[in-house]
Design an enzyme around this catalytic site. Structure first.
Site, PDB file in Angstrom:
ATOM      1  N   ASP A 295     -19.902  67.554  -4.302  1.00 36.84           N
ATOM      2  CA  ASP A 295     -18.806  68.303  -3.685  1.00 36.84           C
ATOM      3  C   ASP A 295     -19.134  69.792  -3.626  1.00 36.84           C
ATOM      4  O   ASP A 295     -19.427  70.405  -4.648  1.00 36.84           O
ATOM      5  CB  ASP A 295     -17.521  68.095  -4.495  1.00 36.84           C
ATOM      6  CG  ASP A 295     -16.272  68.477  -3.718  1.00 36.84           C
ATOM      7  OD1 ASP A 295     -16.246  69.572  -3.130  1.00 36.84           O
ATOM      8  OD2 ASP A 295     -15.329  67.680  -3.703  1.00 36.84           O
TER       9      ASP A 295
ATOM     10  N   SER B 200      -8.083  68.326  -3.467  1.00 40.05           N
ATOM     11  CA  SER B 200      -8.526  69.711  -3.500  1.00 40.05           C
ATOM     12  C   SER B 200      -7.463  70.579  -4.189  1.00 40.05           C
ATOM     13  O   SER B 200      -7.111  70.306  -5.326  1.00 40.05           O
ATOM     14  CB  SER B 200      -8.848  70.169  -2.074  1.00 40.05           C
ATOM     15  OG  SER B 200      -9.581  71.357  -2.066  1.00 40.05           O
TER      16      SER B 200
ATOM     17  N   HIS C 222     -16.671  66.786   0.429  1.00 34.16           N
ATOM     18  CA  HIS C 222     -15.507  67.250  -0.329  1.00 34.16           C
ATOM     19  C   HIS C 222     -14.531  66.094  -0.492  1.00 34.16           C
ATOM     20  O   HIS C 222     -13.875  65.668   0.456  1.00 34.16           O
ATOM     21  CB  HIS C 222     -14.862  68.408   0.424  1.00 34.16           C
ATOM     22  CG  HIS C 222     -13.764  69.093  -0.329  1.00 34.16           C
ATOM     23  ND1 HIS C 222     -13.815  69.352  -1.679  1.00 34.16           N
ATOM     24  CD2 HIS C 222     -12.561  69.588   0.104  1.00 34.16           C
ATOM     25  CE1 HIS C 222     -12.712  69.983  -2.056  1.00 34.16           C
ATOM     26  NE2 HIS C 222     -11.946  70.127  -0.990  1.00 34.16           N
TER      27      HIS C 222
END
Length: 533
Positions: free
Chosen positions: A451, A224, A481
C-alpha cells in the site's frame, strides 16, 4: 500546495475509466427544529438526485437507491443549537428476511463523498448487500453536507499547477503566498463550519446516523481515512460497535510529519514495485531502462525537465512538475492503473502530457468540464481541524533532506506539504488520535504490504491501539491502496465471513495476491461475542 491525500481503492478504480469529479456548491447550516432539539425522527428516504457539484457531479444512482437527510448539531458542545444537514444514501438488502442491519461505509479522503462513491462501487459489495442495507454519507464539510468551499475553478487550476517543491527564494515566496491566498479563501467562504469539521465531530455524527437507522450497533466498513474515523468512533462509543472492518489502515501513532514521511516511503516502494513489473515484462515495457532503478531515475529526470519547461496537457493547460507528480501518485493507488502510468510517462517523454494530467485531475477532483468537487478543500479543512502541527518555513526546509532520502520522486512534495496547515484559521485538536476501545466488539484490521498511501505497518499499530481482543489483524500481500476492492478472493472471503457470519479470522491471518481461492487466510477461529449483531 497540492498534497498526496488519502484516497480509496474505489476512487482509483473510477480513475481507470478516467472519470473525474467536479466543482463547488451546497447547503450551509440551518437552525434546529422548533424547540432547538436535534431531529431524531426516523429518516425519510426518497428518490436520489444526481450528485451535486461539490460531490463530483454525474448521473443519479439507479432507481433502487434511496436518499435522506439527517440534521446533526453544528457544535456538539451545544447539542440543542444550530444544526447542519448530513446527506445519506442507501441500497436495501436483497434478502430482507435474512437482513442483519445497515452497513455504513466511509471511503476515505478525508473529503470523499459517500453519496457519489458507494453507488459506483456497489458491485464490489454485492455479497454484503444480500444481508445488509448498504449505507454511506457525505461527512460534514463534504459534498452535500455543508461543504467547505475555498477557491473557484479557475483559481484552483492555477493552484494545482503551481510549484510545490520550491528551489529558490522566489519560488518559496510564491509557494507560501499561494498557501495564504487559498486559506484566506477557505476562511472567507467557509469560516463558519471550519471549526467543526474534525474527525471527532464526524464520529459523533456516525452515532447519530446509527440511531436514525434504527440499529442497536454500528456495523461499519472504513477504508483509508475511514479507518481513522472508525477508530475514533470505537474510542468514543465502544459499546456501540457491531461488526467493523478497517481496510487500508491509517497509523494512529504517527503525527503529521511521521505520516507524511511514511507516505513518502510507501509511494516510493509502490513506484519501485511498478518499475520492477515493467522490467520483468521485458520488451513489452515501453519505457527506457533495464532495471527498476534506471526507470525510477528517468522519472526523476522527467520531473526536473518539467520544472524547467512544462509540456502540453489537456486543452490550453500545461503539465507542470507538480501535476505530473500527482498523476504518478494517483496511478499507484491501484495495480489496475499501472498500465496507464507506463503509457503516461512514455507519452510525457515524447512531449505529450494529457494522460498524466488526466490522472492528476482525478486526484484533485477536477471533472473534464473544468469543475472541481470540494474534496481538496474538505481534505485540508478536516486534516487541519484534527492536527495540531504547524510548521514554519524554516522547520520545513530542515526536514527536507530526510524526505528526499525516503523518496527521490515524492519526498520534496510531501516534505513541503507539511506547511499545508500553517496559518490555518482553526487550531488542531490532537497530535495523534486516541483509538483505544476497551469493551468494543472485534474489529477486523487489514494491512496491505504494497500500500503506497497507508503503509502496511499502520495496520499492526491500529490493532494494538484498539486494544487486546478488539483489533484483529489480517495481512494482504498485494499491491495498491486497500485489499477488499482488489478482488482478492481470500480477503473477500475473510471479510464476508466476519460481516455476514460473525466469524473472526485466526491470529496472524495472511492472504497472498494470486494465491487462488483455496489458499490464504488462516481459518476463522471464533464468532462475535454474544449480544453483538
Amino acid at each position: 500546495m497540492p498534497t498526496i491525500a488519502l484516497r480509496t481503492a474505489a476512487a482509483a478504480a473510477l480513475t481507470a475509466a478516467l472519470l473525474t469529479t467536479s466543482a463547488c456548491s451546497g447547503a450551509g447550516t440551518r437552525k434546529a427544529p422548533s424547540g432547538g432539539a436535534v431531529d431524531t425522527k426516523p429518516l425519510k428516504w426518497g428518490e436520489c438526485e444526481a450528485p451535486d457539484a461539490a460531490e463530483g457531479g454525474g448521473q443519479a444512482p439507479p432507481a433502487d437507491w434511496q436518499c435522506a437527510t439527517l440534521d446533526v448539531p453544528l457544535d456538539y458542545a451545544e447539542p440543542e443549537g444550530e444544526t447542519i444537514p448530513l446527506a445519506l444514501i442507501r441500497a436495501k438488502a436483497r434478502k430482507p428476511k435474512e437482513r442483519i442491519g445497515s452497513l455504513v461505509f466511509n471511503f476515505g479522503g478525508p473529503g470523499g463523498s459517500g453519496i457519489t462513491t458507494l453507488p459506483g462501487a456497489a458491485k464490489d459489495y454485492e455479497a454484503l448487500r444480500a444481508r445488509y442495507d448498504l449505507v454511506s454519507f457525505d461527512p460534514r464539510g463534504v459534498g452535500r453536507s455543508s461543504p467547505v468551499l475555498c477557491e473557484n475553478d479557475k483559481q484552483l487550476d492555477a493552484y494545482y499547477a503551481q510549484d510545490s517543491s520550491p528551489a529558490t527564494p522566489e519560488q518559496e515566496k510564491a509557494f507560501t503566498d499561494g498557501l495564504r491566498t487559498y486559506q484566506e479563501a477557505c476562511k472567507a467562504r467557509s469560516g463558519k463550519v471550519l471549526p467543526y469539521v474534525g474527525t471527532e465531530n464526524a464520529a459523533r455524527d456516525l452515532d447519530r446516523i446509527r440511531q436514525a437507522l434504527g440499529d442497536p450497533k454500528l456495523n461499519y466498513f472504513g477504508i483509508s481515512y475511514g479507518t481513522e474515523l472508525g477508530g475514533v468512533y470505537a474510542h468514543l462509543f465502544p459499546k456501540n460497535v457491531g461488526r467493523a472492518v478497517f481496510d487500508a489502515v491509517v497509523d494512529p501513532t504517527k503525527d503529521s510529519e511521521q505520516g507524511a514521511l511514511g507516505q513518502a516511503k510507501g509511494f516510493q516502494l509502490a513506484l519501485g514495485n511498478w518499475a520492477q513489473d515493467c522490467v520483468d515484462r521485458g520488451e513489452k515495457c515501453r519505457l527506457q531502462g533495464t532495471t527498476a532503478k534506471e526507470i525510477e531515475a528517468n522519472v526523476v529526470k522527467l520531473q526536473k525537465d518539467l520544472a524547467v519547461k512544462p509540456i502540453p496537457g489537456i486543452g490550453d493547460r500545461m503539465l507542470t512538475e507538480t501535476m505530473a507528480t500527482n498523476g504518478i501518485a494517483q496511478a499507484l493507488y491501484s495495480k489496475e492503473l499501472w498500465p496507464l502510468l507506463e503509457q503516461g510517462l512514455d507519452e510525457a517523454d515524447g512531449g505529450q502530457g494529457q494522460l498524466l494530467m488526466a490522472l492528476s485531475d482525478a486526484l484533485n477532483g477536477r471533472e473534464q468540464n473544468g469543475r472541481y468537487s470540494n474534496i481538496g478543500a474538505a481534505n485540508t479543512a478536516i486534516n487541519c481541524a484534527d492536527s495540531k502541527d504547524r510548521y514554519s518555513l524554516e522547520d520545513t526546509k530542515a526536514k527536507l533532506p530526510e524526505f528526499r532520502k525516503a523518496s527521490p520522486v515524492f519526498g520534496d512534495f510531501l516534505g513541503w506539504a507539511l506547511m499545508g496547515c500553517t496559518g490555518w484559521p482553526v487550531a488542531g485538536a490532537w497530535q495523534t488520535p486516541d483509538v483505544s476501545a476497551p469493551g468494543s466488539a472485534p474489529i477486523l484490521v487489514i494491512g496491505n504490504t504494497g500500500d503506497p498511501a497507508t503503509p502496511y505497518e499502520g495496520a499492526k499499530r491500529m490493532a494494538e491501539r484498539l486494544g487486546k481482543g478488539v483489533g484483529v489483524e489480517l495481512t494482504y500481500k498485494g499491491q495498491g491502496h486497500g485489499a477488499y476492492n482488489s478482488g482478492d478472493p481470500c480477503v473477500q472471503r475473510a471479510v464476508n465471513a466476519y460481516l455476514l457470519e460473525g466469524k473472526v479470522p485466526g491470529a496472524n491471518a495472511v492472504c497472498t495476491a494470486g494465491a487462488g481461492n483455496d489458499e490464504g487466510a488462516v481459518p476463522p477461529s471464533g464468532t462475535t461475542p454474544p449480544g453483538q449483531v
